[in-house]
Design a protein around this motif. Sequence first.
Motif, short mmCIF file in Angstrom:
data_model
loop_
_atom_site.label_atom_id
_atom_site.label_comp_id
_atom_site.label_asym_id
_atom_site.label_seq_id
_atom_site.Cartn_x
_atom_site.Cartn_y
_atom_site.Cartn_z
N GLN A 132 -4.34 0.19 9.99
CA GLN A 132 -3.58 0.14 8.75
C GLN A 132 -3.51 1.54 8.15
O GLN A 132 -4.53 2.13 7.81
N ARG A 133 -2.32 2.06 8.02
CA ARG A 133 -2.14 3.36 7.39
C ARG A 133 -1.85 3.16 5.91
O ARG A 133 -1.31 2.15 5.49
N ALA A 134 -2.22 4.14 5.12
CA ALA A 134 -2.06 4.04 3.68
C ALA A 134 -0.60 3.87 3.29
O ALA A 134 0.29 4.46 3.90
N LYS A 135 -0.36 3.06 2.27
CA LYS A 135 0.95 2.96 1.66
C LYS A 135 1.09 4.10 0.64
O LYS A 135 0.19 4.33 -0.16
N VAL A 136 2.23 4.78 0.68
CA VAL A 136 2.48 5.89 -0.23
C VAL A 136 3.36 5.40 -1.37
O VAL A 136 4.44 4.85 -1.14
N VAL A 137 2.88 5.60 -2.60
CA VAL A 137 3.61 5.18 -3.80
C VAL A 137 3.94 6.43 -4.60
O VAL A 137 3.04 7.14 -5.06
N THR A 138 5.22 6.72 -4.76
CA THR A 138 5.65 7.93 -5.46
C THR A 138 6.20 7.57 -6.83
O THR A 138 7.16 6.83 -6.95
N LEU A 168 -6.03 7.56 -3.06
CA LEU A 168 -5.95 9.00 -3.32
C LEU A 168 -4.80 9.24 -4.29
O LEU A 168 -3.67 8.83 -4.04
N LEU A 169 -5.10 9.90 -5.40
CA LEU A 169 -4.09 10.29 -6.38
C LEU A 169 -3.77 11.76 -6.18
O LEU A 169 -4.66 12.61 -6.27
N VAL A 170 -2.51 12.07 -5.87
CA VAL A 170 -2.11 13.44 -5.56
C VAL A 170 -1.21 13.95 -6.68
O VAL A 170 -0.21 13.32 -7.02
N ASP A 171 -1.57 15.10 -7.24
CA ASP A 171 -0.76 15.72 -8.29
C ASP A 171 0.18 16.73 -7.65
O ASP A 171 -0.23 17.84 -7.30
N LEU A 253 1.40 9.30 -5.76
CA LEU A 253 1.87 10.66 -5.98
C LEU A 253 2.44 10.79 -7.38
O LEU A 253 3.35 10.06 -7.77
N ASP A 254 1.89 11.71 -8.16
CA ASP A 254 2.44 12.07 -9.45
C ASP A 254 3.30 13.32 -9.22
O ASP A 254 2.80 14.33 -8.73
N THR A 255 4.57 13.25 -9.55
CA THR A 255 5.51 14.31 -9.19
C THR A 255 6.03 15.05 -10.42
O THR A 255 5.95 14.53 -11.54
N PRO A 256 6.58 16.24 -10.24
CA PRO A 256 7.18 16.97 -11.36
C PRO A 256 8.54 16.39 -11.71
O PRO A 256 9.13 15.66 -10.90
N TRP A 272 6.78 2.95 -1.50
CA TRP A 272 7.25 2.38 -2.76
C TRP A 272 7.70 3.51 -3.68
O TRP A 272 6.96 4.45 -3.94
N PHE A 273 8.93 3.40 -4.17
CA PHE A 273 9.51 4.39 -5.08
C PHE A 273 9.43 3.83 -6.50
O PHE A 273 9.94 2.73 -6.76
N VAL A 274 8.81 4.58 -7.40
CA VAL A 274 8.59 4.09 -8.77
C VAL A 274 9.21 5.06 -9.78
O VAL A 274 8.54 5.95 -10.31
N PRO A 275 10.52 4.92 -10.07
CA PRO A 275 11.13 5.72 -11.12
C PRO A 275 10.71 5.19 -12.50
O PRO A 275 10.55 3.99 -12.69
#
Length: 390
Positions: A132-138, A168-171, A253-256, A272-275
């Motif tokens: 199982q690979r991590a799900k990426v939520v942006t 993992l929370l990535v800034d 992922l916390d994005t600019p 998952w895309f979270v606008p």
Amino acid sequence: MTFYVYVEPDAERRSTAGAVYSEYGFAIVDSLADLEYHLPRNPETLLVMIGATVDLEEALTFAAYQRVQRPLLGVIVLRRTLEPDVLARAMRSGVREVVDELDAEGIRVASARSIDLSKALSTTLRSSPDVQRAKVVTVFAGKGGCGKSVVATNLAAALCADGSRRVLLVDLALQFGDVAIMLQLPPNRSISDAISMAGKMDEAGLRSVITPCRPGLDALLAPSSPAEGEHVSRELVTEILEVARDMYDYIVLDTPPAVTDQVLSALDLTDWFVPIVTPDLPTLKSVRLTIEMFDLLEYPRDRRLVVFNRANTEVGLSLEDVEEAVGAHLSVHVPSSRDVTVSVNRGVPLVLSDPTHPVSLAIRKLADRCAGVSSNVESRRRLFALGRKR
């Protein structure tokens, strides 16, 4: 995309054999150093053919490293003469085949076998229930001030589920990231510390730059200096996420508030895309443009979870008005509350300090959607847990 690479330092061989290989889609590089630079930028590579003039020890070291880091990558070594001891050492190092550099048919057959094996391994790994690979939520917003970082930090804490999941929370707001201050984490390590590991990132290297927050939750912080963020490449972001996906269950992922190269590389790997939407016209415009960009890039619509932040603010816009303006359904409604600001100043996500707060319940609904968990089931579990604590 580049699926095959031919490495040959000798200029004459590159101009003759390399010309033939390039017709079959091979990228041509002239050293293993260039290959180490090439691979992170082309993660889909399935085959590396190492030319006869490459130092044997370096070739075997490369193969041994890649066997662990990239098991799908096949390595074929070409030699001028085939010696039994070389064949044995090559097999122990993870080289799939050693072929005479003049045996064109042998090279063709060995390449086909290696590519077929890589594809079969890829299918097996994807279908295996044990892998199982991590799900990426942006989490993304086209402008600042929307509460994007608040949503991202609380979402990461909610997905952590009291330490039962690894998150993992990535800034990725590389110039002015807020994750460190919002979680009151010491900025001793950041993503800029990974720059020197570009092209050779592994689990140990990633662990050396992350900051533990609480059980199950780690953070990869933005650089403390805006200038340092300029040196974090798109390729490094891709490499970090690929390594992290084998270490965690979820990556948030916390994005600019801008579509940078680094953000695009993250979006390409996103599940998952979270606008984030707030009820003001500039934000509605930016979210509409974001949705249109997602459509243009063909990101799947069923993987978008639009969050309506400060949803209860009375500003003369109805829910229907907002949905029509952004051109998308609003999946989660997060109410406005001064308690959010209080939690930020304390450095503790509201979902942790007050799990039954309306904001916390909305964020947990978002986390449940990302995790594919029924919110009703989770709510009953929490109520039962609260009842037992009383």
